[in-house]
Design an enzyme around this catalytic site. Sequence first.
Site, mmCIF file in Angstrom:
data_model
loop_
_atom_site.group_PDB
_atom_site.id
_atom_site.type_symbol
_atom_site.label_atom_id
_atom_site.label_comp_id
_atom_site.label_asym_id
_atom_site.label_seq_id
_atom_site.Cartn_x
_atom_site.Cartn_y
_atom_site.Cartn_z
ATOM 1 N N GLU A 33 5.954 18.933 47.248
ATOM 2 C CA GLU A 33 6.601 18.166 48.343
ATOM 3 C C GLU A 33 7.837 17.419 47.837
ATOM 4 O O GLU A 33 8.155 16.325 48.326
ATOM 5 C CB GLU A 33 5.619 17.177 48.985
ATOM 6 C CG GLU A 33 4.880 17.690 50.196
ATOM 7 C CD GLU A 33 5.772 18.279 51.267
ATOM 8 O OE1 GLU A 33 5.953 19.514 51.250
ATOM 9 O OE2 GLU A 33 6.295 17.537 52.099
HETATM 10 C C1 LIG Z 1 0.116 23.721 42.518
HETATM 11 C C2 LIG Z 1 1.332 23.880 43.371
HETATM 12 C C3 LIG Z 1 1.192 24.002 44.753
HETATM 13 C C4 LIG Z 1 2.329 24.198 45.538
HETATM 14 N N1 LIG Z 1 2.177 24.409 46.901
HETATM 15 C C5 LIG Z 1 3.249 24.816 47.620
HETATM 16 C C6 LIG Z 1 3.091 25.260 48.977
HETATM 17 O O1 LIG Z 1 1.979 25.252 49.530
HETATM 18 N N2 LIG Z 1 4.174 25.715 49.636
HETATM 19 C C7 LIG Z 1 5.417 25.747 49.064
HETATM 20 O O2 LIG Z 1 6.357 26.176 49.729
HETATM 21 N N3 LIG Z 1 5.608 25.307 47.788
HETATM 22 C C8 LIG Z 1 4.559 24.866 47.051
HETATM 23 N N4 LIG Z 1 4.726 24.464 45.744
HETATM 24 C C9 LIG Z 1 6.054 24.495 45.165
HETATM 25 C C10 LIG Z 1 6.623 23.124 44.855
HETATM 26 O O3 LIG Z 1 7.008 22.468 46.036
HETATM 27 C C11 LIG Z 1 7.774 23.342 43.874
HETATM 28 O O4 LIG Z 1 7.175 23.705 42.629
HETATM 29 C C12 LIG Z 1 8.662 22.147 43.711
HETATM 30 O O5 LIG Z 1 9.407 21.937 44.880
HETATM 31 C C13 LIG Z 1 9.621 22.291 42.529
HETATM 32 O O6 LIG Z 1 10.259 23.509 42.535
HETATM 33 P P1 LIG Z 1 10.286 24.412 41.203
HETATM 34 O O7 LIG Z 1 8.888 24.562 40.755
HETATM 35 O O8 LIG Z 1 11.050 25.633 41.501
HETATM 36 O O9 LIG Z 1 11.035 23.530 40.147
HETATM 37 P P2 LIG Z 1 12.618 23.346 39.986
HETATM 38 O O10 LIG Z 1 13.241 23.080 41.295
HETATM 39 O O11 LIG Z 1 13.157 24.467 39.174
HETATM 40 O O12 LIG Z 1 12.640 22.026 39.125
HETATM 41 C C14 LIG Z 1 12.376 21.987 37.722
HETATM 42 C C15 LIG Z 1 12.729 20.602 37.204
HETATM 43 O O13 LIG Z 1 14.128 20.360 37.415
HETATM 44 C C16 LIG Z 1 14.328 19.201 38.202
HETATM 45 N N5 LIG Z 1 15.446 19.441 39.111
HETATM 46 C C17 LIG Z 1 15.513 20.353 40.107
HETATM 47 N N6 LIG Z 1 16.689 20.280 40.728
HETATM 48 C C18 LIG Z 1 17.400 19.307 40.130
HETATM 49 C C19 LIG Z 1 18.685 18.748 40.326
HETATM 50 N N7 LIG Z 1 19.484 19.179 41.283
HETATM 51 N N8 LIG Z 1 19.086 17.756 39.496
HETATM 52 C C20 LIG Z 1 18.278 17.303 38.522
HETATM 53 N N9 LIG Z 1 17.053 17.775 38.282
HETATM 54 C C21 LIG Z 1 16.610 18.770 39.082
HETATM 55 C C22 LIG Z 1 13.018 18.993 38.937
HETATM 56 O O14 LIG Z 1 12.825 17.634 39.279
HETATM 57 C C23 LIG Z 1 12.006 19.465 37.918
HETATM 58 O O15 LIG Z 1 11.727 18.440 37.010
HETATM 59 C C24 LIG Z 1 3.608 24.221 44.948
HETATM 60 C C25 LIG Z 1 3.733 24.057 43.561
HETATM 61 C C26 LIG Z 1 2.626 23.929 42.777
HETATM 62 C C27 LIG Z 1 2.797 23.829 41.290
#
Ligand SMILES: Cc1cc2nc3c(=O)[nH]c(=O)nc-3n(C[C@H](O)[C@H](O)[C@H](O)COP(=O)(O)OP(=O)(O)OC[C@H]3O[C@@H](n4cnc5c(N)ncnc54)[C@H](O)[C@@H]3O)c2cc1C
Length: 566
Positions: A368
Amino acid sequence: MLTKKTLQLSLKSLRDFAKKRLPDEELIALDERDECPVEIVKYMSDPEKLGIQLLFIPEEYGGMGGSTFDVYLICEQMARIDLGVATTLFATFLGSDPITFGATPEQKKFWLGKIADEGTLFAYGATEPDAGSDLGALKTTADRVEKGGKIVGYKINGSKQWISNGGIADVYTILANTPAGPSWFIVDRGTKGFAYDKPENKHGIRLSNTAALALNDVYVDADRLVGGVEGQGLIQAQMVFGYTRVMVAAFGLGAGWAAMDRAIPYSMKRIQGGTPLSEKQGYTHKLIVPNVVRLEAGRAYIEETAERIDAGAEGSLNTEGAIAKYMSTEAGHKAADDSIQALGGYGYTHEYMVEKISRDVRITRIYEGTSEIMEMTISRDRWQLHLKTRGQHYHERAKQAEALHAAHPNVGADVAALALHALAEVMEKARVGRLTRFQHVLFRIGEWIAYAECAATLARRAALLAEGRLNEKANDRFDAPALAAISRTFAREAALKVAEEGLGVIVGAGGVTDAEMSGFEMAIGLSAIHRAQAGLIADMDYVADVLYGRAKKRVAEEPAEMALRA
Ligand SMILES: Cc1cc2nc3c(=O)[nH]c(=O)nc-3n(C[C@H](O)[C@H](O)[C@H](O)COP(=O)(O)OP(=O)(O)OC[C@H]3O[C@@H](n4cnc5c(N)ncnc54)[C@H](O)[C@@H]3O)c2cc1C
């Protein structure tokens, strides 16, 4: 909105159910087997049995129409039981959100009615392998299928990552790019071309099923486009962030308290050096009290935001949702981690549960919207207010806190005001030096805003409690003198954080010359903030006494120092 009695009955039936069906041994076994208890989830969603989802669904569609405040309390309770099961139930709520907020009346009646009547499990499919925090990078496509010049359906192609309930849902809401932009589609499990992968082997919430989805030429009829208009998907997703982030905030809060409620009784029984750990200040004032204080600051913000959403506040309160989520999930995680420390070697084993809670609550800082994205959201939004008001926004908020202090001299509003004034000065210095070009400065400002706003909110709620005007459903663990002491303790931490870290980062970014240094220190009220730390240990002693049942009843509004002298 539920009556207080109905809400309390719902919370009690949840607790009773968990005691019977999800005792610690069962939770540990499921966690070790990495298993989602689908039957239990189905039982909890069955309208003839627990019917938890009915609380989320409006009455007109067969639900109970719980308010945001009701749903926060249910989410907190769920998280206290198990965050994996809570996530499983929440995924249906999240998955149906685009429908609740963006669907046509016919779609709402059909789909929300189905969830209410049949306990249909949903999944929310937004994230993709290359589109996480930045959903705009979405690659899944939905191509129009036309017959006789009319759109009759869509063909969806792409993949989704980390989808809660991905392998167990009956229905999926999928975000995909149409020719007019991102849009939500409703896809049934089992549709040709739709597949889900094996469950992810996760660090925590191992009772929640998380799986990747693959969509290859998945055909859906045009009536599966949520709202019937293309290109509304990101707007529909944005509309609910205020609300959904308050729910995840409640998860952080519930999990954090679940850990504290194990550490506190443990420390009363555990004798080291001849006396219980609970009597050792070096233990309580590091591992217990600061966590309780931060959790309650998060709670205050959740409750105030939930009340504002329920009162129909203008806008979606996205920033407030972000502050609530950021503070409560960070606090929940720290509380769980410190609970492992508080239990020593026992805390490090599965049997004592706090290590499971710590692994589970970790996710709330990621899904979220990650904590860093929250910092960015908070900072960007409030930065606009700073500019619009020519730097006066937080000075004005500080004046409101000063007025509160005049009426309630004991709730820490004066120190919250110091934090808010310091924040205004730090932001102004960042503006003058154009320092938000450094992303680190921008994000840190987001954190200081969250702390300062929470300090003001907690002081307001401590004052409302003292006046007997706090929402009747509000958490009543602490009485007015205890909440006032918690508020004073948090306000001191917030003020110190804004002033000292603000000074450090602004100087670090080259925003203050040597000649300007003492003027800037004066402007942020550094010395006043240091002086305001007086009474900190006495307040922490009092909070510890309350937590351990040693506090004598205090007269409301009596300052801590006076009570201790008496
Ligand atoms: C157990 C689990 C359940 C989930 N359930 C759902 C679900 O039901 N539906 C759904 O749609 N998604 C779901 N998600 C996805 C979740 O919302 C995403 O993992 C989350 O939004 C982060 O995206 P990412 O994993 O691609 O990380 P990234 O976006 O790649 O981020 C990696 C790191 O970089 C940082 N970062 C990212 N962008 C920036 C920026 N612009 N500037 C500085 N730092 C940045 C982040 O804070 C993080 O620390 C789930 C994830 C998990 C692990």
